[in-house]
Design a protein around this motif. Structure first.
Motif, PDB file in Angstrom:
ATOM      1  N   UNK A  74       0.833  -1.208   0.000  1.00  0.00           N
ATOM      2  CA  UNK A  74       0.000   0.000   0.000  1.00  0.00           C
ATOM      3  C   UNK A  74       0.866   1.256   0.000  1.00  0.00           C
ATOM      4  N   UNK A  79       3.274   5.773  -3.234  1.00  0.00           N
ATOM      5  CA  UNK A  79       4.391   6.470  -3.881  1.00  0.00           C
ATOM      6  C   UNK A  79       4.102   6.690  -5.360  1.00  0.00           C
ATOM      7  N   UNK A  95       5.486   9.945   1.205  1.00  0.00           N
ATOM      8  CA  UNK A  95       6.502   9.389   2.098  1.00  0.00           C
ATOM      9  C   UNK A  95       6.367   9.911   3.515  1.00  0.00           C
ATOM     10  N   UNK A 218      12.331   8.578  -2.731  1.00  0.00           N
ATOM     11  CA  UNK A 218      13.008   7.325  -2.382  1.00  0.00           C
ATOM     12  C   UNK A 218      13.952   6.786  -3.460  1.00  0.00           C
TER      13      UNK A 218
END
Lengths: 245, 277
Positions: A74, A79, A95, A218
């Motif tokens: 999830x 993202x 995030x 990320x």
């Protein structure tokens, strides 16, 4: 809850306890059955679907599909949702903002919903919340489970490649960029943004190389790539949609 | 309970009783056991109320299989971690089963903890006086997820490595404190040997300790406050029905008191309602 409601609850619960049964053996009996069946289920799963040993870690080749365990799908899908809209809803939403708001809501929920009512049909707001949140979690997990691994290995449907562009595309494919980015419909649709038209941003090579070495999370850093590969990759990505389409 | 003395006791039983009495005098173990095991719970508790205990048992299983895995696992990136996982899976007797149970146990624990939480939420069991039980439970859910996150890296294969790189980057993206959290998790600016031993220590020492502490608190609250009664237990439904009857009766009395009200025979409305019910 008003003091009178608290008192009423305390009185009612004391009565329920008085006319109740001892924890041992009545509750323990049911507990043991369910827990025992669960453990048996785990053993059966471990026998039927046996664990495997994956490929050993190689930090030098970034040919990977960054897939978490299913219970983090999830977050992974979240993202993707925010990755392609970096102006209005930056990645920081996925995030940081959304997960932390959810965690805080989860922890402080009893201090938000303080009414004395416990019956399901008389608490439409709380029931609406759990249906929406559980539905979202299930939907995002389902999306994550079915998202294409999509590492482009055969080549990208991009034309107009010169020598630098071909070399850059090779670096792009060898390092698994396609497991997070889509180019002209090939590759995974996230967590990274679609790069089909990246060239229209007009970045120069130095800016692109700096980004590849220290990108926003990320995305992992590609500082370990040889300088020649970084240059080729930067040329390729900067030309997508303009020189190479 | 009073018992009639029928003569001298069996010496074995006598010494056992004496031992229990000795320990109880100093620790209060008898009172504690009574407090914990022989407390009353509301009648008609549901099968849904077994999920918390189940989560605890699965945690116990994870602890036992985890201890066995730790006997063979080597948290060394320079030829050790990956090889030891391979040895556990392929050579160690029953190793594949223990690792499989540990891996599947993690998934099952997440599901059980989530279902347990959904049950508490739907029943409104987090309301007064059990707010803090909910808070400790919410922390247990978060800790369980951190267990999954830190354990995933330990198998040290490509998938685990890169997924964890991305996960740590996510933590590091938080404003202000993010970079520090990233450095703490990675044990430095880069992913490397120190990162693996740090995750290993967090996974098998820090979080299990925290989980055990929170389970202790959670249990203390549960025993002290009692487990909640299903909102639709027979007893509750009876009380609600009686309240409803009283409300109707009061409304009828008020109607009677109005000037010019028609008075029906006393038995009529009650009988009509009986039929509805």
């Amino acid at each position: 809850m008003k003091p009178a409601d608290k008192k009423a609850y305390d009185r009612d619960y004391a009565l329920a306890k008085k006319t109740g049964k001892p924890f041992f053996p009545y509750a323990i009996f049911k507990d043991t059955i369910v827990a025992g069946l669960t453990i048996v289920g785990i053993i059966v799963l471990a026998i039927v679907v046996q664990v495997e040993v994956g490929e050993p870690v190689n930090p030098a080749t970034t040919d990977f599909v960054p897939r978490p365990e299913w219970y983090f799908y999830f977050a992974f899908e979240l993202l993707k949702i925010f990755a392609n809209q970096d102006v209005l809803t930056p990645v920081i939403m996925a995030t940081f903002m959304v997960p932390n708001i959810m965690i805080i809501l989860l922890v402080v929920w009893p201090f938000i919903d303080r009414g004395p009512e416990r019956r399901i049909w008389k608490r439409p707001f709380a029931m609406g919340m759990i249906v929406i949140v559980t539905g979202m979690l299930c939907y995002l997990t389902y999306l994550g489970a079915n998202s294409p691994a999509g590492v482009a290995s055969q080549g990208l449907p991009v034309g107009g490649l010169d020598e630098a562009g071909t070399a850059g595309m090779q670096v792009f494919m060898n390092n698994g960029c396609g497991s997070c980015h889509m180019v002209a419909g090939v590759g995974a649709p996230g967590p990274g943004p679609d790069l089909t038209n990246f060239g229209s941003k007009g970045w120069d090579e130095a800016k692109q190389i700096a980004w590849l070495k220290a990108p926003n999370p990320p995305m992992p850093s590609y500082a370990s790539l040889p300088p020649a590969d970084l240059e080729a990759l930067a040329t390729f990505v900067n030309g997508l949609g303009t020189k190479y389409k | 309970m009073t018992t009639k003395d029928i003569g001298p006791k069996n010496p074995v039983q006598k010494s056992a009783d004496a031992t229990i009495d000795y320990v109880d005098e100093r620790s209060g173990v008898k009172t504690g056991t009574r407090w914990f095991l022989f407390r009353n719970i509301p009648e008609g508790t549901s099968w849904f109320q077994t999920l918390g205990f189940t989560a605890m048992v699965v945690f116990g299983m994870q602890a036992i299989t985890g201890i066995i895995l730790a006997m063979y696992y080597v948290p060394d990136t320079r030829g050790g971690a990956y090889e030891s996982i391979q040895r556990i899976t392929e050579e160690v007797t029953w190793g594949w089963l223990v690792r499989g149970m540990h891996k599947w146990g993690a998934s099952v624990m997440i599901i059980v903890v989530f279902l347990h939480m959904a049950r508490v939420f739907i029943w409104g069991a987090y309301k007064y006086p059990r707010e803090l039980t909910w808070v400790t439970g919410a922390f247990l859910l978060l800790l369980t997820m951190f267990m999954g996150l830190t354990g995933y890296l330990l198998v040290w294969d490509q998938k685990a490595y890169w997924a964890t790189v991305v996960a740590v980057n996510i933590f590091a993206s938080a404003p202000i404190v993010g970079p520090y959290i990233g450095d703490i998790l990675r044990a430095g600016p880069e992913f490397g040997p120190a990162t693996l031993s740090r995750f290993y220590s967090i996974h098998m020492l820090v979080i299990p300790g925290a989980i055990a502490t929170f389970i202790g608190l959670h249990l203390y609250f549960i025993v002290r406050l009692g487990i909640s009664e299903p909102p639709w237990s027979k007893r509750r439904l009876r009380i609600e029905r009686d309240e409803e009857d009283a409300r109707r009766e009061a409304a009828r009395e008020r109607a009677k008191a109005l000037p010019g009200a028609v008075t029906y025979p006393a038995t009529w409305p009650a009988k009509a309602e009986e039929g509805v019910r």
